[in-house]
Design a protein around this motif. Sequence first.
Motif, PDB file in Angstrom:
ATOM      1  N   ARG A 107     -80.059  46.758 -66.182  1.00  0.00           N
ATOM      2  CA  ARG A 107     -79.945  45.701 -67.336  1.00  0.00           C
ATOM      3  C   ARG A 107     -79.353  46.279 -68.311  1.00  0.00           C
ATOM      4  NH1 ARG A 107     -85.143  41.555 -65.985  1.00  0.00           N
ATOM      5  NH2 ARG A 107     -84.713  41.116 -63.693  1.00  0.00           N
ATOM      6  N   ARG A 108     -80.142  47.249 -68.901  1.00  0.00           N
ATOM      7  CA  ARG A 108     -79.541  47.946 -70.427  1.00  0.00           C
ATOM      8  C   ARG A 108     -78.178  48.531 -70.205  1.00  0.00           C
ATOM      9  NH1 ARG A 108     -85.330  51.047 -71.952  1.00  0.00           N
ATOM     10  NH2 ARG A 108     -86.315  48.992 -72.217  1.00  0.00           N
ATOM     11  N   ARG A 109     -78.010  48.929 -69.117  1.00  0.00           N
ATOM     12  CA  ARG A 109     -76.650  49.469 -68.813  1.00  0.00           C
ATOM     13  C   ARG A 109     -75.579  48.188 -68.911  1.00  0.00           C
ATOM     14  NH1 ARG A 109     -77.710  54.053 -64.075  1.00  0.00           N
ATOM     15  NH2 ARG A 109     -79.175  55.526 -65.583  1.00  0.00           N
ATOM     16  N   THR A 110     -76.011  47.455 -68.144  1.00  0.00           N
ATOM     17  CA  THR A 110     -75.042  46.149 -68.039  1.00  0.00           C
ATOM     18  C   THR A 110     -74.710  45.582 -69.338  1.00  0.00           C
ATOM     19  OG1 THR A 110     -75.683  45.784 -65.773  1.00  0.00           O
ATOM     20  CG2 THR A 110     -74.697  44.027 -66.881  1.00  0.00           C
ATOM     21  N   SER A 111     -75.504  45.416 -70.299  1.00  0.00           N
ATOM     22  CA  SER A 111     -75.604  44.937 -71.596  1.00  0.00           C
ATOM     23  C   SER A 111     -74.770  45.831 -72.374  1.00  0.00           C
ATOM     24  CB  SER A 111     -77.087  44.619 -72.062  1.00  0.00           C
ATOM     25  OG  SER A 111     -77.750  43.729 -71.327  1.00  0.00           O
ATOM     26  N   ALA A 112     -74.965  47.005 -72.338  1.00  0.00           N
ATOM     27  CA  ALA A 112     -74.324  47.983 -73.132  1.00  0.00           C
ATOM     28  C   ALA A 112     -72.868  47.873 -72.911  1.00  0.00           C
ATOM     29  CB  ALA A 112     -75.076  49.120 -73.039  1.00  0.00           C
ATOM     30  N   ALA A 165     -71.266  45.401 -71.517  1.00  0.00           N
ATOM     31  CA  ALA A 165     -70.698  44.083 -72.007  1.00  0.00           C
ATOM     32  C   ALA A 165     -70.432  44.005 -73.508  1.00  0.00           C
ATOM     33  CB  ALA A 165     -71.808  42.979 -71.437  1.00  0.00           C
ATOM     34  N   TRP A 166     -71.222  44.952 -74.215  1.00  0.00           N
ATOM     35  CA  TRP A 166     -71.107  44.909 -75.391  1.00  0.00           C
ATOM     36  C   TRP A 166     -69.916  45.619 -75.706  1.00  0.00           C
ATOM     37  CZ3 TRP A 166     -72.688  41.844 -79.263  1.00  0.00           C
ATOM     38  CH2 TRP A 166     -73.764  41.149 -79.077  1.00  0.00           C
TER      39      TRP A 166
END
Length: 338
Positions: free
Chosen positions: A11-16, A18-19
């Motif tokens: 999830r953190r990788r996906t958020s990063a 996306a950002w």
Amino acid sequence: MNAPESSAAPRRRTSALAWLLLLVALPLAGALGWRAWQSERDERRAADAEETVRIEALQQRVATLRQGQQAQGMRLQQAEATNRLLRDELLAMGQRAALLEDSVQRLADPAQDAARALRLDEIELLLAQGRQRLLLAGDLQGARSAYALAARLLDALDAPADIDLRQVLADERAMLDALGADPRVAAVARLDAFEAGLDAAAGAPVVAAATPERGATTSAQPWWQRVASRIVHVRRSDQVLVVDAGERAAGLASLRLELSLARMAAERRDHAGYAAALARVRALVPRLWPRSAARDARLRELDAIAALPLAVELPTLGTTLDQLRLQRGRRDDARAPM
């Protein structure tokens, strides 16, 4: 404990990621928007420049058309001035041609021109004399003779301009021939006839005036009436009839004097004096003659004489003379030097 940590890491990788994509997409979108705005601005500027060029071209065309219109107006003015000058020159040439024609005609036959001028002078003199004899002296026959002589002289002229004069003179002569006697002469003749009738019946009314009541001494009246008639004479108090011989003679003299005054007023064509004198004559008649059919006839005759005109009503008299003078004036003006 290891499973949740492992799920949180993706999830953190996906958020990063996306950002990161968002950070990359925002400048790219801004750059694209900037380029689109600049291209639109450039297109607008190009369109404005093109419109400006078109407006300047239109203004130049309008200025050119105005210059052409002004030049055309100047050409029209020059052409109008040229036409006016040509027209004046043409009129001058026509006048010079007429003068040359008259000069050649006079040089060709000076005697004929002088004879025509003399004939026109004679015609003018005859027409003026005829009008004056009719208006001043009432000489209708003299006026007709003068107009007849003028017609003979005019018939001897063969110029085309004399045709109208012949027609007008013929109409005027027909009017004179149709005219009867001069009203002034007719009025004087009626007055003379009236006075002659008075002289013929001068003594008759005295007997009638003196004997309406008294009568003549005849055997038809009673003896006492014949005796009383020598002493007393009965007469109406409102009677204006003159019975005395001296008064009657004075009344007749006054009546003849008034008739003479009326005759003189008729000779002068003085209608007011003529009417006043005849009114005084009409007032004297009832004092000199008794009421009778003869007196009424005299009064009616006086009214008819007073109603007679004294002036000659000829509104077209002198038309030929006026036209002749006008024609000669125009001819003299044409011959005058420029």
